[in-house]
Design an enzyme around this catalytic site. Sequence first.
Site, PDB file in Angstrom:
ATOM      1  CE1 TYR A 149      -3.960   1.999   0.464  1.00 22.36           C
ATOM      2  CE2 TYR A 149      -2.684   3.202   2.255  1.00 22.36           C
ATOM      3  CZ  TYR A 149      -3.918   3.319   1.357  1.00 22.36           C
ATOM      4  OH  TYR A 149      -4.772   4.092   1.272  1.00 22.36           O
ATOM      5  CE  LYS A 153      -3.624   5.035  -2.056  1.00 24.99           C
ATOM      6  NZ  LYS A 153      -4.797   5.196  -2.778  1.00 24.99           N
TER       7      LYS A 153
HETATM    8  P1  NDP Z   1     -13.602   2.342   0.595  1.00 25.22           P
HETATM    9  O1  NDP Z   1     -12.980   0.776   0.715  1.00 25.22           O
HETATM   10  O2  NDP Z   1     -14.520   2.615   1.536  1.00 25.22           O
HETATM   11  O3  NDP Z   1     -14.152   2.446  -0.959  1.00 25.22           O
HETATM   12  C1  NDP Z   1     -13.212   2.256  -2.022  1.00 25.22           C
HETATM   13  C2  NDP Z   1     -14.271   1.920  -3.214  1.00 25.22           C
HETATM   14  O4  NDP Z   1     -13.287   1.604  -4.275  1.00 25.22           O
HETATM   15  C3  NDP Z   1     -15.199   1.105  -3.070  1.00 25.22           C
HETATM   16  O5  NDP Z   1     -16.431   1.655  -3.751  1.00 25.22           O
HETATM   17  C4  NDP Z   1     -14.649   0.018  -3.861  1.00 25.22           C
HETATM   18  O6  NDP Z   1     -15.506  -0.930  -4.432  1.00 25.22           O
HETATM   19  C5  NDP Z   1     -13.821   0.804  -5.125  1.00 25.22           C
HETATM   20  N1  NDP Z   1     -12.963  -0.208  -5.686  1.00 25.22           N
HETATM   21  C6  NDP Z   1     -11.940  -0.809  -4.962  1.00 25.22           C
HETATM   22  N2  NDP Z   1     -11.350  -1.651  -6.034  1.00 25.22           N
HETATM   23  C7  NDP Z   1     -11.983  -1.405  -7.042  1.00 25.22           C
HETATM   24  C8  NDP Z   1     -11.477  -1.964  -8.229  1.00 25.22           C
HETATM   25  N3  NDP Z   1     -10.805  -2.799  -8.397  1.00 25.22           N
HETATM   26  N4  NDP Z   1     -12.458  -1.578  -9.556  1.00 25.22           N
HETATM   27  C9  NDP Z   1     -13.483  -0.623  -9.180  1.00 25.22           C
HETATM   28  N5  NDP Z   1     -13.908  -0.225  -7.956  1.00 25.22           N
HETATM   29  C10 NDP Z   1     -12.761  -0.310  -6.866  1.00 25.22           C
HETATM   30  O7  NDP Z   1     -12.116   3.233   0.795  1.00 25.22           O
HETATM   31  P2  NDP Z   1     -12.022   4.688   0.980  1.00 25.22           P
HETATM   32  O8  NDP Z   1     -13.165   5.359   0.745  1.00 25.22           O
HETATM   33  O9  NDP Z   1     -11.442   4.643   2.359  1.00 25.22           O
HETATM   34  O10 NDP Z   1     -10.881   5.084   0.200  1.00 25.22           O
HETATM   35  C11 NDP Z   1     -11.058   5.698  -1.218  1.00 25.22           C
HETATM   36  C12 NDP Z   1      -9.469   6.175  -1.463  1.00 25.22           C
HETATM   37  O11 NDP Z   1      -8.680   6.707  -0.507  1.00 25.22           O
HETATM   38  C13 NDP Z   1      -8.266   4.907  -1.634  1.00 25.22           C
HETATM   39  O12 NDP Z   1      -7.709   5.190  -2.699  1.00 25.22           O
HETATM   40  C14 NDP Z   1      -7.679   4.865  -0.430  1.00 25.22           C
HETATM   41  O13 NDP Z   1      -6.356   4.473  -0.526  1.00 25.22           O
HETATM   42  C15 NDP Z   1      -7.457   6.464  -0.030  1.00 25.22           C
HETATM   43  N6  NDP Z   1      -7.287   6.571   1.434  1.00 25.22           N
HETATM   44  C16 NDP Z   1      -8.160   6.218   2.303  1.00 25.22           C
HETATM   45  C17 NDP Z   1      -7.956   6.357   3.579  1.00 25.22           C
HETATM   46  C18 NDP Z   1      -8.866   5.991   4.538  1.00 25.22           C
HETATM   47  O14 NDP Z   1      -8.230   5.864   6.008  1.00 25.22           O
HETATM   48  N7  NDP Z   1      -9.904   5.509   4.539  1.00 25.22           N
HETATM   49  C19 NDP Z   1      -6.631   7.281   3.996  1.00 25.22           C
HETATM   50  C20 NDP Z   1      -5.845   7.675   2.856  1.00 25.22           C
HETATM   51  C21 NDP Z   1      -6.222   7.541   1.682  1.00 25.22           C
HETATM   52  P3  NDP Z   1     -15.929  -2.452  -3.875  1.00 25.22           P
HETATM   53  O15 NDP Z   1     -16.337  -2.037  -2.656  1.00 25.22           O
HETATM   54  O16 NDP Z   1     -17.052  -2.868  -4.741  1.00 25.22           O
HETATM   55  O17 NDP Z   1     -14.777  -3.054  -4.024  1.00 25.22           O
END
Ligand code: NDP
Length: 245
Positions: A149, A153
């Site tokens: 991860y 990033k």
């Molecule tokens: P969530 O897991 O809550 O949501 C992620 C979303 O991305 C889901 O809808 C998921 O769909 C979708 N997704 C994941 N993989 C795929 C794929 N292969 N194809 C299409 N859609 C996909 O994550 P967050 O909202 O927390 O994270 C969003 C972004 O923020 C990410 O890039 C994460 O790395 C970044 N981030 C998050 C932090 C946190 O603390 N939450 C901190 C820093 C950065 P599905 O559920 O159907 O797989």
Amino acid sequence: MEIRFDGKKALVTGAGKGIGRDTAKALVKCGAEVFVLSRTQEDLDSLVQEYPGIRPVQCDLGDPVATKAAVESVGPIDLLVNNAGINIPQAFLDVTLDTFDTVMNVNVRAVLQVSQIIAKGMVERGTGGSIVNVSSLASKISAKACTTYCASKGALDIMSKVMALELGPHKIRVNTVNPGIVMTNMMRKIGYDDPDKAGPFLSRIPLGKFVEVDDVVHAILYLLSDKAAMVNGASLPIDGGFLTS
Ligand code: NDP
């Protein structure tokens, strides 16, 4: 400061849940026509139920053939949010090549692929545009069991700067947001809703609280908008001051 995106078309990846879902809703409220790409059809269905104007695109970004077809199907886009991301925690000595590829494919390769398709259109139309890549504080600090991860990033941050460098002359700005812990499904799945696990991280945040989804959404909207007209190639920490500690 009012931000409006009337007449603009936006694409948000990973918009089914968490930060991406709320970003898509906020873009609709600001007047944009919004395409939401995500993996789980039920998430897209419930978004469309809430916001009937939203345009769903079901796709697994880990599949490059499906990704190409899906992103090409949306047509011209002015505002792109590469938000989809995954974390598969493994201790460094246990990281498998399969896990490495899976994480890098979604967190880095898909951003490259989606951005190439969208930015080529922006360049051809000469209309410019704005891209925000959702990175993480994990690009700047190490975290246990987060080799892939953190690496993904870190790669995303520097790839975004190269994009900013090369696309800037076409009036396309590219920036990242770098949030600390936000209590979405992603963090709950790896146990950060447990105070014992979260406590040490929380104690290093000068503002004394975790980041809210809206804190990230507001930063994304700002960077997408003309209010950030001279912001290009930036990585914006949203961390309550964690990096100062
Ligand atoms: P969530 O897991 O809550 O949501 C992620 C979303 O991305 C889901 O809808 C998921 O769909 C979708 N997704 C994941 N993989 C795929 C794929 N292969 N194809 C299409 N859609 C996909 O994550 P967050 O909202 O927390 O994270 C969003 C972004 O923020 C990410 O890039 C994460 O790395 C970044 N981030 C998050 C932090 C946190 O603390 N939450 C901190 C820093 C950065 P599905 O559920 O159907 O797989």
